[in-house]
Scaffold this active site. Structure first.
Site, PDB file in Angstrom:
ATOM      1  N   TYR A  97       1.910   4.003  12.579  1.00  0.00           N
ATOM      2  CA  TYR A  97       3.198   3.363  12.271  1.00  0.00           C
ATOM      3  C   TYR A  97       4.327   4.397  12.293  1.00  0.00           C
ATOM      4  CZ  TYR A  97       6.893   1.406   9.337  1.00  0.00           C
ATOM      5  OH  TYR A  97       8.110   1.006   8.843  1.00  0.00           O
ATOM      6  N   LYS A 193       3.512  -6.843   4.255  1.00  0.00           N
ATOM      7  CA  LYS A 193       2.890  -7.550   5.364  1.00  0.00           C
ATOM      8  C   LYS A 193       1.976  -8.666   4.857  1.00  0.00           C
ATOM      9  CE  LYS A 193       4.959  -4.387   7.892  1.00  0.00           C
ATOM     10  NZ  LYS A 193       5.421  -3.383   6.928  1.00  0.00           N
TER      11      LYS A 193
END
Length: 377
Positions: A97, A193
């Site tokens: 990420y 998320k």
């Protein structure tokens, strides 16, 4: 309580006044005993009953002894990477990420910490370690190429060489994958998320079975103030109770979409957990319950990415993932936009690679939206 959802719902016991859900404590400060002994809570930055409740819930579903929740996923990751000291080295799996990459390439060097990148953990060996390597940080599957790494094997090698293993489990969640049971020392997740699952709060989680690591993470949070506020703590605790239901639907949708896109002439390659080769497929089937609800793909040569994106009606062109809404993004310029050009190339994050985060919408609508956009491309 052995069932995942049962543990998520009933993690908090002895709730006041027999309420079905715990109350929200908004207090910034708490009265202390006049005996000068320390009370269970003193000041919200150091602890809050609502935050403690969601931490108990996260520990229960992760199968961990300790959990800390943060104001964001990066807050959680920064606290863990922040354990590294001057002169030490971190091995980081790639791709990763973009926020984690930024911390490794911008912040850690200021502290005298080196990061070395591993592009294929299947090749990891004792030769990758020296006395300075103290942490191995990985995502499996990776963001956005969905490559899979063998957590148990990596942990064995790392521990033999005196390093701890940190796994970013955001994509799989504790419902599909339990890195601590596979030998990892620390799990970090962006609660923004799948855990929260509705695209309306930021949060991060650190879980571990190591009391010393937990104490270091807590001190980092106490010093930085990166706490999850009571209202968001409560909402995360409630939202995670439906994680299994949401994840099942999202994964089911993803599998059907992948099947359809395999046959569409506008699609060149599709990448999902275990798709790279037989070895990774075996690892994924062994250490996780499914492939998750995220995949990436490229269009065939000559197809128009912008026309594809402009035609979509349900899939929103946006970063993030894991919510009930379906999203699509272009990692090279969005989630991995901070990468140096050579790291983008080495990580095989192509300029035309599209990452799809599948939501819980009706599958026929999602399939129809993608077919129309692929035809338009």
């Amino acid at each position: 309580m052995s069932g995942f959802t049962t543990r998520a719902i009933h993690a908090i016991e002895n709730i006041e006044n027999e309420a079905i859900v715990p109350p929200i404590y908004l207090a910034s400060t708490f009265g202390q005993p006049t005996t000068f002994e320390e009370g269970p809570f003193e000041y919200q930055r150091g602890g809050n009953p609502t935050r403690a409740n969601v931490e108990t819930t996260m520990a229960k579903i992760e199968g961990a002894k300790h959990a800390r929740v943060f104001a964001s996923g990066m807050g959680a990751t920064a606290a863990v990477m922040g354990m590294l000291k001057t002169g030490e080295t971190m091995l980081m799996g790639m791709p990763v990420y973009g926020g984690n990459y930024r911390f490794a390439t911008i912040e850690l060097p200021k502290r005298g910490v080196e990061s070395r990148f591993i592009h294929d953990f299947a090749t990891l060996s004792d030769d990758d370690f020296d006395e300075t390597v103290k942490m191995v940080f990985l995502e499996t599957p990776t963001n956005p190429t969905l490559r899979v790494a063998d957590i148990a094997r990596i942990a064995e090698i790392a521990h033999r060489n005196g390093a701890i293993v940190v796994v970013d489990n955001t994509f799989m969640t504790p419902y599909l994958q339990l890195p601590l049971e596979l030998g990892a020392d620390v799990v970090v997740q962006s609660a923004t998320k799948y855990l929260a699952g509705h695209g309306d709060l930021l949060g991060g989680v650190v879980t571990t079975n190591d009391a010393e690591i937990d104490e270091q993470v807590f001190k980092a949070q106490l010093i930085s103030g990166g706490i999850l506020p009571p209202m968001d703590s409560y909402r995360l605790m409630q939202n995670v109770k439906t994680l299994a239901i949401r994840m099942e639907r999202q994964q089911e949708n993803a599998l059907k979409i992948i099947e359809m896109m395999r046959e569409h002439p506008a699609v060149d390659e599709i990448f999902y957990a275990g798709s790279a080769n037989e070895n990774e497929a075996e690892i994924q089937s062994r250490q996780a319950k499914g492939i998750g609800a995220l995949f990436s793909f490229t269009l065939t040569e000559g197809k128009d990415v912008k026309a594809f994106l402009d035609t979509l009606q349900i899939f929103e062109f946006a970063v993030s993932l894991g919510g009930i809404e379906s999203l699509i993004c272009l990692p090279a310029t969005m989630t991995q936009g901070a990468y140096a050009p050579e790291h983008l190339k080495d990580s095989h994050v192509a300029p035309n690679l599209l990452r799809v985060a599948v939501g819980i919408e009706d599958i026929d609508d999602l399939l129809g939206d993608l077919r129309t956009a692929l035809d338009a491309a």
